[in-house]
Design an enzyme around this catalytic site. Structure first.
Site, PDB file in Angstrom:
ATOM      1  N   LYS A   1      40.531  11.564   6.568  1.00 58.37           N
ATOM      2  CA  LYS A   1      41.583  11.285   7.557  1.00 58.37           C
ATOM      3  C   LYS A   1      40.922  10.813   8.847  1.00 58.37           C
ATOM      4  CE  LYS A   1      45.725  13.140   9.750  1.00 58.37           C
ATOM      5  NZ  LYS A   1      45.430  12.499  11.035  1.00 58.37           N
ATOM      6  N   TYR A   2      41.066   9.531   9.134  1.00 55.53           N
ATOM      7  CA  TYR A   2      40.425   8.946  10.305  1.00 55.53           C
ATOM      8  C   TYR A   2      41.240   9.216  11.562  1.00 55.53           C
ATOM      9  CZ  TYR A   2      37.289   6.522   7.131  1.00 55.53           C
ATOM     10  OH  TYR A   2      36.354   6.246   6.181  1.00 55.53           O
TER      11      TYR A   2
END
Length: 286
Positions: free
Chosen positions: A26-27
């Protein structure tokens, strides 16, 4: 296809779900739908606003996509090898001239994690995730930076390794997606995050449109509560959003405070513990 596109979301979980899932890092950036058409490339925020002017470098890179391709992903900025959310946030709150300077100084990247439409097949949201992943790789796999597909694994042990090892690079956590799931405008995915935060929808504010003092949010249990006073940086980020909304009427929060109501669309992160007694501490604008 409708415009704006309502995006799929992820529900927070306290442990990594196990089963027929695929896992992605999850950026920490800004959600972006990238839409390639005959007229060029249009970037859309999670809330449905046109954010193209904030990401001219990514819009230019998107011209390499086939006409008709619509991607979902995250616009991110790396600084010194680490994801820098504040640098991405600066793009959203800056003038076109300032954005151009920021793009030269710190070019953005686009982490594509889903595909909504293709040139050949049109709308592919009803297809299972595994098929969409293959279509995504066909659409962007050979482009190279700054548009790249996010890494994926079906091994929960690898996902947990990413969860721990990539934190130093600014990766927020892991998103788990059902292998056979379609793409829908609902919380169809699961997210395991490091930080103890909660996403809240803003329904109003106090102060002026240029200098909001606090925001009124909808809590997970449906109550509405006013945040603590916003710091200068968050106030400026909220003001950038308010500049694009229509004036609303007055309303009252549960505690009786009068505020200016706005149409839901703006999302903020708040310290999770701060919502228990409706004393909301906003950490940042999403």
């Amino acid at each position: 296809m409708e415009d704006p596109i309502a995006v799929a979301l992820a529900a927070p979980v306290s442990s990594l779900p196990i089963g027929p899932y695929f896992y992605e890092p999850k950026y920490d950036g800004h959600r972006m739908v990238m839409r390639r058409s005959v007229g060029g490339v249009r970037c859309q925020s999670r809330a449905g606003r046109d954010s193209t002017r904030s990401w001219p470098d990514l819009a230019a890179a998107g011209m390499a996509l086939e006409n008709g391709v619509i991607l979902d992903g995250e616009a991110v900025v790396f600084r010194s090898g680490r994801l820098d959310f504040s640098a991405a946030q600066s793009r959203m709150a800056s003038s076109p001239a300032r954005v151009a300077a920021l793009a030269r100084q710190h070019p953005a990247s686009y982490a594509a994690f889903d595909i909504i439409a293709t040139a050949r097949h049109g709308d592919v949201r009803a297809r299972p995730w595994t098929e969409r992943r293959q279509l995504l790789l066909e659409a962007v796999g050979d482009l190279g930076p700054p548009i790249q597909p996010v890494p994926v694994t079906d091994d929960p042990e690898v996902a947990l390794f990413w969860y721990n090892a990539l934190r130093a690079q600014g990766v927020e956590g892991i998103v788990a997606k059902p292998a056979g799931g379609s793409y829908r405008a609902a919380r169809i995915w699961k997210k395991l995050r490091h930080s103890d935060v909660v996403d809240l929808v803003v329904v109003g504010f106090t102060g002026t449109y240029r200098r909001p003092r606090a925001v009124v949010v909808e809590l997970p249990d449906g109550r509405r509560a006013m945040s603590q006073r916003l710091d200068a940086r968050i106030s400026a980020d909220v003001a950038a959003h308010l500049a694009q909304v229509e004036p609303g009427g007055l309303a009252r929060a549960a505690g009786g405070e009068v505020f200016t109501a706005i149409r839901p669309g703006l999302v903020v992160e708040a310290a999770a513990g701060s919502t228990r007694h409706a004393v909301v501490t906003v950490i940042r604008v999403r």
